[in-house]
Design a protein around this motif. Structure first.
Motif, mmCIF file in Angstrom:
data_model
loop_
_atom_site.group_PDB
_atom_site.id
_atom_site.type_symbol
_atom_site.label_atom_id
_atom_site.label_comp_id
_atom_site.label_asym_id
_atom_site.label_seq_id
_atom_site.Cartn_x
_atom_site.Cartn_y
_atom_site.Cartn_z
ATOM 1 N N SER A 1 -84.021 -43.110 -0.167
ATOM 2 C CA SER A 1 -83.444 -44.422 0.148
ATOM 3 C C SER A 1 -83.819 -45.426 -0.932
ATOM 4 C CB SER A 1 -83.983 -44.893 1.513
ATOM 5 O OG SER A 1 -83.609 -46.230 1.759
ATOM 6 N N GLN A 2 -82.821 -46.106 -1.461
ATOM 7 C CA GLN A 2 -83.099 -47.152 -2.453
ATOM 8 C C GLN A 2 -83.924 -48.256 -1.814
ATOM 9 O OE1 GLN A 2 -83.169 -50.713 -4.217
ATOM 10 N NE2 GLN A 2 -81.586 -50.643 -2.664
ATOM 11 N N SER A 3 -83.441 -48.777 -0.693
ATOM 12 C CA SER A 3 -84.064 -49.962 -0.085
ATOM 13 C C SER A 3 -85.342 -49.619 0.675
ATOM 14 C CB SER A 3 -83.077 -50.598 0.891
ATOM 15 O OG SER A 3 -82.750 -49.666 1.908
ATOM 16 N N LEU B 1 -67.024 -42.099 -3.870
ATOM 17 C CA LEU B 1 -67.615 -43.194 -3.080
ATOM 18 C C LEU B 1 -67.587 -44.495 -3.881
ATOM 19 C CD1 LEU B 1 -69.097 -44.169 -0.519
ATOM 20 C CD2 LEU B 1 -71.240 -43.543 -1.620
ATOM 21 N N LYS B 2 -67.963 -44.420 -5.175
ATOM 22 C CA LYS B 2 -67.957 -45.636 -6.007
ATOM 23 C C LYS B 2 -66.549 -46.221 -6.029
ATOM 24 C CE LYS B 2 -71.191 -46.166 -5.940
ATOM 25 N NZ LYS B 2 -72.480 -45.643 -5.558
ATOM 26 N N THR C 1 -74.867 -43.017 -0.825
ATOM 27 C CA THR C 1 -75.304 -42.519 -2.126
ATOM 28 C C THR C 1 -76.617 -41.753 -2.003
ATOM 29 O OG1 THR C 1 -74.113 -44.117 -3.457
ATOM 30 C CG2 THR C 1 -76.242 -43.429 -4.304
ATOM 31 N N GLY C 2 -77.500 -42.212 -1.119
ATOM 32 C CA GLY C 2 -78.772 -41.516 -0.901
ATOM 33 C C GLY C 2 -78.523 -40.099 -0.410
ATOM 34 N N ALA D 1 -78.509 -41.607 3.386
ATOM 35 C CA ALA D 1 -77.177 -42.084 3.773
ATOM 36 C C ALA D 1 -76.413 -42.509 2.525
ATOM 37 C CB ALA D 1 -77.307 -43.268 4.731
ATOM 38 N N VAL E 1 -78.372 -51.377 5.153
ATOM 39 C CA VAL E 1 -77.798 -51.221 6.491
ATOM 40 C C VAL E 1 -78.939 -51.046 7.485
ATOM 41 C CG1 VAL E 1 -76.168 -49.919 7.900
ATOM 42 C CG2 VAL E 1 -75.714 -50.268 5.483
ATOM 43 N N VAL F 1 -73.972 -54.180 -4.388
ATOM 44 C CA VAL F 1 -73.893 -53.320 -3.196
ATOM 45 C C VAL F 1 -73.671 -51.865 -3.611
ATOM 46 C CG1 VAL F 1 -72.429 -52.764 -1.223
ATOM 47 C CG2 VAL F 1 -73.239 -55.107 -1.556
ATOM 48 N N ALA F 2 -72.815 -51.653 -4.601
ATOM 49 C CA ALA F 2 -72.553 -50.278 -5.052
ATOM 50 C C ALA F 2 -73.738 -49.803 -5.888
ATOM 51 C CB ALA F 2 -71.272 -50.227 -5.866
ATOM 52 N N THR G 1 -83.147 -48.550 5.304
ATOM 53 C CA THR G 1 -81.951 -48.084 6.022
ATOM 54 C C THR G 1 -82.345 -47.504 7.385
ATOM 55 O OG1 THR G 1 -80.863 -47.668 3.940
ATOM 56 C CG2 THR G 1 -79.976 -46.505 5.843
HETATM 57 O O1 M6R Z 1 -80.913 -48.230 0.638
HETATM 58 P P1 M6R Z 1 -80.357 -46.856 0.880
HETATM 59 O O2 M6R Z 1 -80.400 -46.014 -0.349
HETATM 60 O O3 M6R Z 1 -81.008 -46.165 2.033
HETATM 61 O O4 M6R Z 1 -78.844 -47.089 1.272
HETATM 62 C C1 M6R Z 1 -78.045 -46.054 1.758
HETATM 63 C C2 M6R Z 1 -76.576 -46.395 1.685
HETATM 64 O O5 M6R Z 1 -76.280 -47.444 2.554
HETATM 65 C C3 M6R Z 1 -76.145 -46.782 0.261
HETATM 66 O O6 M6R Z 1 -76.423 -45.764 -0.637
HETATM 67 C C4 M6R Z 1 -74.641 -47.076 0.213
HETATM 68 O O7 M6R Z 1 -73.909 -45.914 0.423
HETATM 69 C C5 M6R Z 1 -74.290 -47.739 -1.133
HETATM 70 N N1 M6R Z 1 -73.433 -48.854 -0.918
HETATM 71 C C6 M6R Z 1 -73.658 -46.815 -2.088
HETATM 72 O O8 M6R Z 1 -73.181 -47.428 -3.239
#
Ligand code: M6R
Length: 608
Positions: free
Chosen positions: A348-350, A484-485, A303-304, A301, A605, A399-400, A353
């Motif tokens: 996914s970073q986190s 997006l940024k 950036t991912g 989602a 999210v 957040v970004a 999601t």
């Molecule tokens: O933690 P995730 O990589 O799964 O998060 C997905 C997106 O919510 C996240 O990349 C979001 O678009 C960022 N705010 C982008 O800067």
């Protein structure tokens, strides 16, 4: 997105809860609150706004007590105001409850409770949980918690206090993560690790449908049936301690400057300096698997998802496997054709999601191979997938997303090289790409040294209402990420497009008031990109070009040039996004925006 903290022990709870809320703030929130037990009463304060403004008004005398719960709310059901903030009361103040997640059958439950005479004060689904718990409670908190699990659908992590239960916090987990931190004669409950570090030295991660009864000296965990169960106790990873800005004014700026070292760590973990040996033994996939896969689906989602698009591009180009990127929230809806010969990669970073987690389910059900490209190995998605490719970005607070994005791209390119090698692509094809990966840390450093160029361009575009970002080939995704940024942190409406699409519609937007950013670094698509730049100029549009340092053509055409070092075209997107991060940062700064916590956005999210 929402955050939970709870404390029970020998110290005053309020300062611990406020500090916990501060540490949870990075997730994004619009209101916060606390509840503290004293003398058989739950004292609650909750308000919209930032903790820095709220905490000074929370009177330590009124809120004196050694057991309490706190919350950061990101509004889903009802506007961010005091009445919708958590803790939500139940049973006319007998219960205080904080909640992460969403109750999906909230309307039916609300109607049922209203028919029984319950009067709701808020618009939240959380108040339903609080009222339901209050009505179910007859002296047995576990039985009342089981009622929540039995009656409510959706995902929820909750912490609950009851005025009959001094020194006690109840923690219930379904879908959303919830941890119990163990300290010395004090215990805590939290939705992530950060607020536990420094107070607890060990942690229990509650399993799906667990109920924990937490007091200063005991933690008893029950499963959904009410039976007492043992859960593993792990030491707390102190690496997450003390994440500060290290002198930078914003986490985003700090994280951008961490990119060279993060990329070095990732590349060094996977490939040798000659670019011949790739190390991927830990993923649970061998060369036969890579040869057997008929298709790779990448889901993510925001950036991912952009990283997924790049991943699909390089996997197809290098490894010759059909690959596609699908937005995680759309994946299940299209009823994908899945089976053991398909690999599904969740990016996914986190690792938390919800959309991405849900997208994995059909793959798991169909017996497809699964892999996570993640920044948090010990995460919800990390536990679902067959293997984890750690992106080595380190904790990302702003957040970004910046450093996680460049790490995602690099991790996916490394993976594509591995797949290509296993599928018999020649060393002559792959080695130049692998070697170029080693050039990334220096190239990103050099791009960061040109920050002032982005600052200059930002001064020019700061009053724009709309922007266009264009790129081609592997850099089409750089355009999407740059846009997006820009929209996330500066609130300028920005559209990202593959530049070939421009003549099919977006060109109508070009005017002096709509600046265009074009990525035109060397590669098979550079000439055509410069053609797009000319088309913008011919329509009097303002143009910013990302180009290499020696590009005289770009300089002659552009109003501003953001320079990057020349790299192999498949690797270049990792560095080409850096000036766009800088452009968004500088523009947001000039517009006075809240860079690290942009309005309406959450870092993670955790709802669909
Ligand atoms: O933690 P995730 O990589 O799964 O998060 C997905 C997106 O919510 C996240 O990349 C979001 O678009 C960022 N705010 C982008 O800067």
């Amino acid at each position: 997105m929402c955050g939970i903290i709870g404390y029970t022990g020998g110290s005053e709870a309020l300062p611990v809860l406020i500090q916990g809320i501060r540490l949870l703030s990075y997730r994004g929130y619009d209101s916060a609150g606390v509840s503290v037990w004293r003398d058989g009463t739950l004292h609650v304060r909750r308000d919209p706004g930032r903790i820095e403004d709220l905490a000074p008004n929370w009177d330590p005398d009124t809120l004196a007590g050694t057991t309490g719960i706190g919350h950061t709310r990101w509004a889903t059901h009802g506007v961010p105001n005091r009445v919708n903030a958590h803790p939500q009361p139940g049973g006319e103040g007998a219960v205080a409850l904080v909640h992460n997640g969403i109750v999906e059958n909230d309307l039916a439950l609300r109607a049922e409770l209203e028919a029984e005479g319950v009067e709701f004060a808020s618009d939240t689904d959380t108040e339903i949980l609080a009222q339901l718990f209050a009505r179910a409670y007859d002296g047995d908190p576990v039985a009342a918690a089981r009622t929540l699990l039995a009656r409510c659908r959706g995902q929820f992590a909750v912490a609950i206090q009851h005025h009959d239960l001094p020194d006690t916090i109840l923690a219930v987990r379904r879908g959303s993560p919830l941890l119990v931190g163990l300290g010395v004669r004090e215990n805590l409950v939290a939705s992530d690790l950060r607020p536990l570090v420094g107070r607890a030295d060990r942690v229990i991660e509650l399993a799906e449908n667990d109920i924990a009864v937490v007091t200063p000296t005991t933690v008893v965990v029950h499963d959904e049936s009410g039976a007492v169960v043992e859960r593993a106790i792990a030491p707390i990873d102190h690496a997450v301690r003390d994440i500060g800005k290290d002198g930078y004014p914003h986490f985003m700026l700090k994280e951008m400057h961490e990119q060279p070292s993060r990329l070095y760590e990732l590349v060094a973990a996977r490939v040798d300096p000659e670019g011949t040996t790739l190390r991927f033994d830990d993923l649970g996939l061998d060369d036969d698997d890579w040869r057997r896969f008929q298709r790779i689906d990448l889901v993510g989602a925001g950036t991912g998802f952009h990283a997924c698009q790049y991943g699909a591009y390089v996997l197809e180009t290098l490894a010759r496997i059909p690959a596609r990127a699908v937005m995680a929230h759309e994946y299940g809806a299209r009823d994908p054709v899945l089976g053991p010969d398909v690999l599904v990669i969740a990016v996914s970073q986190s690792g938390e999601t919800m959309d991405t987690k849900v997208a994995l389910q059909p793959a798991l059900d169909a017996g497809a191979a699964t892999l996570g490209v993640l920044n948090v190995r010990q995460s919800v998605i990390g536990r679902m997938v067959g293997g984890v490719l750690d992106m080595h970005a380190g904790p990302e607070i702003a957040v970004a997303s910046t450093k996680a994005y460049t790490s995602m791209l690099t991790a996916l390119l490394l993976l594509a090289l591995k797949a290509a090698q296993a599928r018999g692509r020649t060393q002559e094809t792959l080695q130049p790409v692998a070697q170029a990966l080693w050039e990334l840390p220096a190239a990103v450093t050099r791009a960061l040294e040109r920050f002032e160029d982005a600052a200059q361009a930002a001064r020019d575009i700061r009053r724009a209402d709309h922007m266009l970002f264009l790129g081609r080939g592997a850099d089409a995704v750089t355009a999407l990420e740059g846009a997006l940024k820009m929209k996330e942190i500066s609130y300028i409406h920005a559209e990202g497009y593959p530049a070939g699409e421009m003549k099919h519609g977006p060109i109508a937007l070009i005017s002096r008031e709509v600046p265009t950013v074009a990525i035109a670094t060397p590669g098979p698509w550079r000439e055509r990109m410069l053609g797009n730049v000319r088309e913008v100029k011919a329509r009097d549009g303002e143009i910013i070009v990302v180009a290499t340092e020696d590009d005289a053509d770009a300089r002659a055409l552009a109003d501003f040039v953001l320079t990057v070092p020349a790299l192999h075209p498949l690797v270049a997107p990792v560095v080409n996004v850096v000036p766009l991060q800088a452009l968004a940062y500088e523009t947001a700064r000039l517009r006075g925006c809240d860079i690290d916590q942009p309005r309406n956005l959450a870092k993670t999210v955790t709802v669909q």
